[in-house]
Design a protein around this motif. Structure first.
Motif, PDB file in Angstrom:
ATOM      1  N   ASP A 156     -13.491 -13.830 -34.067  1.00 18.72           N
ATOM      2  CA  ASP A 156     -14.141 -13.825 -32.757  1.00 18.72           C
ATOM      3  C   ASP A 156     -15.650 -13.651 -32.906  1.00 18.72           C
ATOM      4  N   LEU A 188      -3.104 -17.743 -39.851  1.00 19.57           N
ATOM      5  CA  LEU A 188      -3.034 -18.772 -38.819  1.00 19.57           C
ATOM      6  C   LEU A 188      -3.602 -18.269 -37.500  1.00 19.57           C
ATOM      7  N   ASP A 189      -3.469 -16.981 -37.236  1.00 20.00           N
ATOM      8  CA  ASP A 189      -4.073 -16.401 -36.036  1.00 20.00           C
ATOM      9  C   ASP A 189      -5.593 -16.499 -36.108  1.00 20.00           C
ATOM     10  N   LEU A 191      -7.261 -18.748 -37.788  1.00 20.30           N
ATOM     11  CA  LEU A 191      -7.601 -20.158 -37.592  1.00 20.30           C
ATOM     12  C   LEU A 191      -7.565 -20.536 -36.114  1.00 20.30           C
ATOM     13  N   ASP A 192      -6.619 -19.971 -35.373  1.00 18.86           N
ATOM     14  CA  ASP A 192      -6.536 -20.254 -33.941  1.00 18.86           C
ATOM     15  C   ASP A 192      -7.784 -19.766 -33.203  1.00 18.86           C
ATOM     16  N   ARG A 193      -8.395 -18.706 -33.692  1.00 16.90           N
ATOM     17  CA  ARG A 193      -9.542 -18.100 -33.012  1.00 16.90           C
ATOM     18  C   ARG A 193     -10.875 -18.729 -33.408  1.00 16.90           C
ATOM     19  N   ASP A 232      -2.836 -27.156 -43.085  1.00 13.90           N
ATOM     20  CA  ASP A 232      -2.861 -26.805 -41.667  1.00 13.90           C
ATOM     21  C   ASP A 232      -4.209 -27.163 -41.045  1.00 13.90           C
ATOM     22  N   ARG A 236      -5.209 -29.959 -38.099  1.00 16.16           N
ATOM     23  CA  ARG A 236      -5.961 -29.618 -36.888  1.00 16.16           C
ATOM     24  C   ARG A 236      -7.110 -30.603 -36.645  1.00 16.16           C
TER      25      ARG A 236
END
Length: 279
Positions: A156, A188-189, A191-193, A232, A236
């Motif tokens: 973040d 992966l969390d 990467l999502d952020r 991954d 994306r």
């Protein structure tokens, strides 16, 4: 010179002659900026020859942008001169601190991810980009402590930094994996952020497994889980060039090239999958 092929290697002194003589098919080469801050000598001649053969990435390890104290102007002056001289395709730095007054620590140290730190780092990054007249990529850090005072995650923090400064990201997948294993998170969390659109380069490296946790050593082959993270990231839609980063227990050049070929194969498989989906 733009980077047209997906994977490069870190160019280290034991491989200078072989790389320049054989010119293996690499997307780019990367060096540590500080090793070329002097005004002349054989190292700069090698870098000039390498620059004529490949796109060049300058990767800094000593700017310590998150240090609370000021300073670092002489370092920026030398970096700016190097950038002006070699016109690299990419310029990157670590998101860390490492300086107190006139003392500089030879390490990439973590810091609390707070709004105060964000304002400090954003100002430093903006000033650096203005001086270099280009965006700079900031790398996520491998860390072995976390801070109770942190107000946000590293991902973040980086996302906010991109919004405030327009900088790019150097996504180190081994660092991401090491931190997740050591602190119990999910890579992966993270990467999502992260803002995937800002990723301008990807680092791949090996680590050591110890009784205390994983240590980011850059001294072994990329592990299967980190290769999976690369896949991954490619799925994306991130097409940023990747680098095989190997700094300790340096192997023969052929092994580095084999690791680079593995990264290329992952990119190629993902492109085939994209074509199949489109059809």
């Amino acid at each position: 010179m733009e980077i047209a092929s997906p994977t490069g290697i870190g160019l280290r002194q034991p491989h200078y002659a072989l790389v320049l003589e054989e010119r293996p098919p690499l997307g780019f080469v990367e060096v540590h900026s500080e090793n070329f801050f002097h005004d002349g000598g054989a190292a700069l001649q090698v870098l000039q020859r390498a620059r004529e053969c490949y796109p060049l990435s300058l990767h800094g390890v000593g700017l310590a942008l998150a240090s609370a104290d000021g300073g670092g102007d002489a370092h920026v002056d030398r970096l700016a001169a190097l950038v002006d001289r070699f016109e690299p395709a990419l310029v990157s730095e670590h998101l860390c601190w490492g300086r107190i007054g006139d003392r500089h620590y030879n390490d990439l140290l973590p810091f609390p991810y707070t709004s105060e730190a964000l304002a400090l780092v954003a100002g430093r990054v903006s000033a650096l980009q203005d001086r270099l007249k280009r965006p700079v990529l900031l790398e996520n850090l491998s860390a072995y402590v976390q801070f109770r005072d942190s107000e946000m995650s590293e991902a973040d923090f980086l996302a906010e930094l991109v919004c405030l400064t327009g900088c790019g990201l150097l996504l180190d997948l081994n660092n991401l994996y090491v931190n997740a294993r050591n602190f119990g998170g999910d890579p992966l969390d993270a990467l999502d952020r992260l803002p995937m659109h800002a990723v301008g380069e990807i680092h791949l490296a090996g680590h050591a497994v110890t009784e205390y946790g994983l240590i980011d050593t850059h001294g072994s082959r990329v592990c299967d889980d980190v290769w999976a993270l690369l896949r991954d990231v490619r799925l994306r839609g991130v097409g940023a060039p990747a680098l095989i980063e190997w700094d300790t227990d340096l192997p023969e050049l052929d092994l580095l090239l084999a690791e680079a070929a593995q990264a290329d194969r992952i990119g190629g498989l993902d492109r085939e999958l994209d074509h199949a989906r489109a059809a």
